[in-house]
Each structure stands twice: as structure tokens, then as C-alpha cells.
Design an enzyme around this catalytic site. Structure first.
Site, PDB file in Angstrom:
ATOM      1  N   HIS A   1      -2.585   6.349  -0.427  1.00  0.00           N
ATOM      2  CA  HIS A   1      -1.181   5.939  -0.414  1.00  0.00           C
ATOM      3  C   HIS A   1      -0.855   4.843   0.592  1.00  0.00           C
ATOM      4  O   HIS A   1       0.104   4.106   0.413  1.00  0.00           O
ATOM      5  CB  HIS A   1      -0.285   7.152  -0.147  1.00  0.00           C
ATOM      6  CG  HIS A   1       1.178   6.832  -0.218  1.00  0.00           C
ATOM      7  ND1 HIS A   1       1.778   6.359  -1.363  1.00  0.00           N
ATOM      8  CD2 HIS A   1       2.164   6.872   0.715  1.00  0.00           C
ATOM      9  CE1 HIS A   1       3.058   6.150  -1.135  1.00  0.00           C
ATOM     10  NE2 HIS A   1       3.315   6.444   0.127  1.00  0.00           N
TER      11      HIS A   1
ATOM     12  N   ASP B   1      -3.856   7.187  -5.323  1.00  0.00           N
ATOM     13  CA  ASP B   1      -2.664   7.501  -4.522  1.00  0.00           C
ATOM     14  C   ASP B   1      -2.211   8.939  -4.817  1.00  0.00           C
ATOM     15  O   ASP B   1      -1.843   9.254  -5.948  1.00  0.00           O
ATOM     16  CB  ASP B   1      -1.550   6.511  -4.882  1.00  0.00           C
ATOM     17  CG  ASP B   1      -0.358   6.577  -3.945  1.00  0.00           C
ATOM     18  OD1 ASP B   1      -0.040   7.686  -3.458  1.00  0.00           O
ATOM     19  OD2 ASP B   1       0.270   5.537  -3.711  1.00  0.00           O
TER      20      ASP B   1
ATOM     21  N   SER C   1       6.117   2.229  -0.560  1.00  0.00           N
ATOM     22  CA  SER C   1       6.478   3.620  -0.787  1.00  0.00           C
ATOM     23  C   SER C   1       7.990   3.775  -0.930  1.00  0.00           C
ATOM     24  O   SER C   1       8.607   3.130  -1.768  1.00  0.00           O
ATOM     25  CB  SER C   1       5.928   4.431   0.400  1.00  0.00           C
ATOM     26  OG  SER C   1       5.938   5.777   0.126  1.00  0.00           O
TER      27      SER C   1
END
Length: 209
Positions: free
Chosen positions: A183, A144, A56
């Protein structure tokens, strides 16, 4: 725990201003801290391979770090990017601006809530990959909701065609929407150990020959 169970040592740290780390976050500061940690590990790891893993927001720190490592000719043995974006501007444009989203992306909100911070932040993964020379693995879930799948795929396409990677393996592994990894749940994939073994096994092979 997944990585430890596969026999890897994992070194991770809180960004400055988060968790147990003092200071306030900045792109330059976070990158410097990552470089410091890398050098600390390298000084203690002997001949063992060292891999950089970013998830991320951490993919921005990771590519900043690895670009610098490659420029000074001390590249890591591989770079793994989980749920990466192309650059912070494109990510911001596609980020769901809702309270719900912060539970998937804690720490991301300060980009948007603090305009002073935002102005100097680039986290240009798409630019950095043009200067990186080591094996690259990208993992991204199709569902995601925080960093859209198409940004990870776009980053892969940029890397795969970049001259800097011509002697190295660049791999993109998608995870189907039906799996529900969103995610931050790719670690739940029963395929992950095999994916890593095959990818890192090959990158170690390249490194030694």
C-alpha cells in the site's frame, strides 16, 4: 526524499485534527485546506508547473481539490494518484477490518469508528474524475492489502473514457505483486523517477503547446 532528489519542491501538510494541525477532520474541511495550500503555492511559484499528488485517503482530497480547480479554470499541471479508490463506500466494503490493517492505513480507522463522520463522507474519486481536465497518472501495486488494486484500475477505466480527459494524457502504472510494494512502498521503485520524468515531461509539453 525521492521527489526532492529529482529536483521537485514538495509541499505537504497535516490534515486538520492530525499531526500538528488543529481542528477535527471532515471532507469539506480537508478539501478547503488543500485549496488554501494550492493557492498559497500558486501565489509563490511563478511560471513553474504545480502538480497535485494524493496517496490513499489523500486521493479523495486530491480529486475533490482538482475538480474545484478545474471548475474555476485554474487546473494544476497534472494530478498523480497513488493507490486510489473509487469512492469511500466501495473502499469500506473491501477494506480488511482488522487491527493489522491500521498500520498500513493510519487515519483510516476514524471513518469506521465514528459513524457520524462516516455518514457525510463520500470522497467520490469516480465522480470527480468526470469533471477533471488535466493530465492524470495513477500508480497502484497489485498486492495492495488496503485499497485493492481493482479499485485503482476501475478508477482509471472511468477516467480514461471520460470526455473531460479527451485532450489530456491518462496513464495507469501497475506494480507487480512480486515487488512487494503493497500500500505504501511504491516510492521504493527504481522505475519511479523514469515514470515521472516521462509522464510529467509530456504533460509539460502539452501544457506549453
Amino acid at each position: 526524499q525521492v521527489l526532492s532528489s529529482l529536483g521537485y519542491h514538495v509541499v505537504t501538510f497535516d490534515y486538520r485534527g492530525w499531526g500538528d494541525s488543529i481542528g477535527s477532520p471532515s471532507e469539506r474541511g480537508m478539501t478547503y485546506d488543500a485549496l488554501h495550500v494550492f493557492d498559497w503555492i500558486k501565489a509563490r511559484s511563478g511560471d513553474n508547473p504545480v502538480y497535485i499528488w494524493g496517496h490513499s485517503l489523500g486521493t479523495g482530497v486530491a480529486t475533490n481539490l482538482v475538480r474545484r480547480l478545474c471548475e474555476r479554470e485554474t487546473p494544476p499541471d497534472a494530478l498523480i494518484l497513488e493507490s486510489p479508490f473509487t469512492n469511500i463506500r466501495e473502499e469500506a466494503r473491501s477494506h480488511p477490518f482488522s487491527v493489522a490493517s491500521t498500520q498500513y492505513f493510519p487515519g483510516f480507522d476514524w471513518f469506521f469508528l465514528d459513524p457520524i463522520t462516516t455518514s457525510g463522507i463520500k470522497f467520490a474519486n469516480d465522480e470527480n474524475v468526470k469533471y477533471i481536465s488535466c493530465s492524470l497518472l495513477i500508480l497502484h501495486a497489485e498486492d495492495d492489502p488496503v485499497v485493492p488494486f481493482h479499485l485503482g484500475k476501475k478508477l482509471y477505466n472511468i477516467a480514461a473514457t471520460s470526455r473531460s480527459f479527451r485532450d489530456y494524457k491518462v496513464q495507469f502504472v501497475p506494480f507487480h505483486t512480486d515487488l512487494g510494494y503493497r500500500h505504501k512502498y511504491i516510492y521504493r521503485s527504481p522505475e519511479l523517477p523514469r515514470i515521472l520524468r516521462e509522464f510529467l515531461g509530456k504533460s509539460e509539453h502539452e501544457h506549453h503547446h
